[in-house]
Design a protein around this motif. Structure first.
Motif, short mmCIF file in Angstrom:
data_model
loop_
_atom_site.label_atom_id
_atom_site.label_comp_id
_atom_site.label_asym_id
_atom_site.label_seq_id
_atom_site.Cartn_x
_atom_site.Cartn_y
_atom_site.Cartn_z
N HIS A 59 -9.01 67.24 -40.62
CA HIS A 59 -9.29 68.63 -40.99
C HIS A 59 -9.70 68.70 -42.46
CE1 HIS A 59 -7.73 70.03 -37.11
NE2 HIS A 59 -6.92 68.99 -37.22
N CYS A 73 -4.67 66.62 -43.65
CA CYS A 73 -4.09 66.67 -42.31
C CYS A 73 -5.04 66.03 -41.30
CB CYS A 73 -3.80 68.12 -41.89
SG CYS A 73 -2.89 68.26 -40.34
N THR A 108 -4.97 65.10 -37.03
CA THR A 108 -4.21 65.42 -35.82
C THR A 108 -4.83 64.77 -34.59
OG1 THR A 108 -5.49 67.40 -35.25
CG2 THR A 108 -3.67 67.69 -36.80
N ASP A 155 -5.01 72.68 -34.04
CA ASP A 155 -5.64 73.47 -35.11
C ASP A 155 -4.55 73.85 -36.11
OD1 ASP A 155 -7.40 74.94 -36.62
OD2 ASP A 155 -7.35 76.70 -35.30
N THR A 194 -8.55 63.69 -35.41
CA THR A 194 -9.39 64.75 -35.97
C THR A 194 -8.94 65.00 -37.40
OG1 THR A 194 -9.68 65.81 -33.82
CG2 THR A 194 -10.08 67.16 -35.76
N PHE A 209 -4.91 74.92 -42.72
CA PHE A 209 -6.20 74.24 -42.87
C PHE A 209 -7.33 75.04 -42.24
CE2 PHE A 209 -2.91 71.12 -43.32
CZ PHE A 209 -3.34 70.35 -44.39
N ARG A 210 -7.09 76.33 -42.03
CA ARG A 210 -8.11 77.21 -41.46
C ARG A 210 -7.95 78.61 -42.05
NH1 ARG A 210 -4.68 79.57 -37.43
NH2 ARG A 210 -3.17 78.10 -36.58
#
Length: 332
Positions: free
Chosen positions: A267, A320, A322, A327, A265, A331-332
């Motif tokens: 990000h 990033c 993952t 999560d 995934t 990055f959020r």
């Protein structure tokens, strides 16, 4: 480029210390302990999201003097169980830097890897700060008759750039570059793609994450970015083979595609400024200033260098990728 940087006897990274005022460049961990400390928080957060595995590998690619990892682990090992679960692996070819890493990180019993591979089947967390920019690139130049690879040869007895006579097929280049004007330069980092692919396969299977912080661009685009640094000054890339640092901007879109292709995934790419601020670097600077009132101005100056738009804040990006279900903070 690969020979100039990593030749076992004559390569730039084969001996000596390229960092700091006496070297050729300064990296973020050398500017302030805050950089590594907030990355330690990032590591603990991921470890906790993975249900605190009792054994995991932390791999740093190109650890320099060990400063980043020393600062990160000083914070991360405060989390109960983190130190006992940690297996520290370092990828470093330079004997002088390995010695400094041993002095700083010896208490964690690191293992030095001679190749970019994970050595266990445990969950894998990878950190690469200013690593991908130093991997060798290939360049292609658009001429009147099409694309040609740029190579290094001799002209009048001196090293010089030139174009290979053979044409590079248009379908070997990204679609976005097919209509580039004459004189356009395209750079591709095949070594970086290989690193992300091999480590990404392990991360997808074992769980974990890859964090890369470097200067570069979000989307594939034409442009010549190869540069040489010698004693903190720009130099001719061909003038001092093995004596100057060579680097090129990172194409994060290519890294993202490589990571996604092996099941990771990816990000959203963020600036170094946004990444560090989301991890609490400003709050850490305030706390350090209160604890060290005589160092308030140096701490403020270091913070500006790390997150300021005219310094490293926007030029450097944080990438990033993952395994599924993670999560990553920052990055959020």
């Amino acid at each position: 480029m690969g020979l100039c940087l990593t030749h076992p006897r004559a390569g730039y990274y084969s001996d000596g210390d390229p960092l700091g005022a006496a070297g050729d460049f300064v990296t973020a961990p050398e500017i302030s302990q805050m950089f590594g400390e907030v990355i330690g928080f990032y590591l603990v957060n991921l470890w906790q999201q993975m249900s605190e595995p009792r054994s995991f590998t932390l791999l740093e690619l190109g650890p320099g003097r060990g400063t980043l990892m020393e600062d990160a682990l000083r914070v991360a090992t405060r989390a109960p169980g983190f130190a006992d679960a940690l297996h520290l692996q370092l990828y470093e070819a330079n004997p002088a830097l390995r010695a400094q890493q041993q002095r700083r990180l010896g208490q964690y019993h690191p293992y030095w890897a001679d190749s970019i591979e994970a050595v266990s089947e445990d969950p894998l967390l990878v950190i690469a700060n200013e690593f991908f920019d130093a991997l060798p690139i290939r360049q292609f130049v658009r001429a009147e008759d099409g694309w040609h690879e740029r190579l290094v040869g001799l002209r009048d007895g001196r090293r010089a750039f030139g174009l290979a006579p053979a044409l590079t097929p248009d379908n070997a280049l990204p679609q976005a570059l097919r209509d580039a004007p004459v004189g356009a330069v395209y750079e591709i980092n095949l070594a970086g793609i290989d690193v992300v692919t091999r480590l990404g396969q392990r991360i997808a299977a074992q769980g974990g994450a890859l964090l890369a912080i470097d200067y570069g661009y979000e989307r594939t685009q034409p442009g010549e970015t190869l540069q040489a640094l010698h004693r903190h000054r720009f130099a001719d890339p061909l003038e001092r083979p093995g004596e100057a640092d060579l680097s090129a901007h990172v194409d994060f879109e290519v890294l993202a595609r490589s990571a996604a292709a092996v099941g990771l995934t990816v990000h959203p790419l963020v600036t170094q400024s946004a990444f560090l601020q989301r991890l609490g670097v400003v709050e850490r600077a305030v706390a350090l200033s209160k604890a060290n009132p005589d160092q308030q101005e140096p701490i403020a100056a270091a913070l500006r260098r790390l997150i300021g738009p005219d310094d490293m804040g926007t030029l450097f990006k944080a990438f990033c990728a993952t395994s599924a279900g993670l999560d990553p903070i920052g990055f959020r």
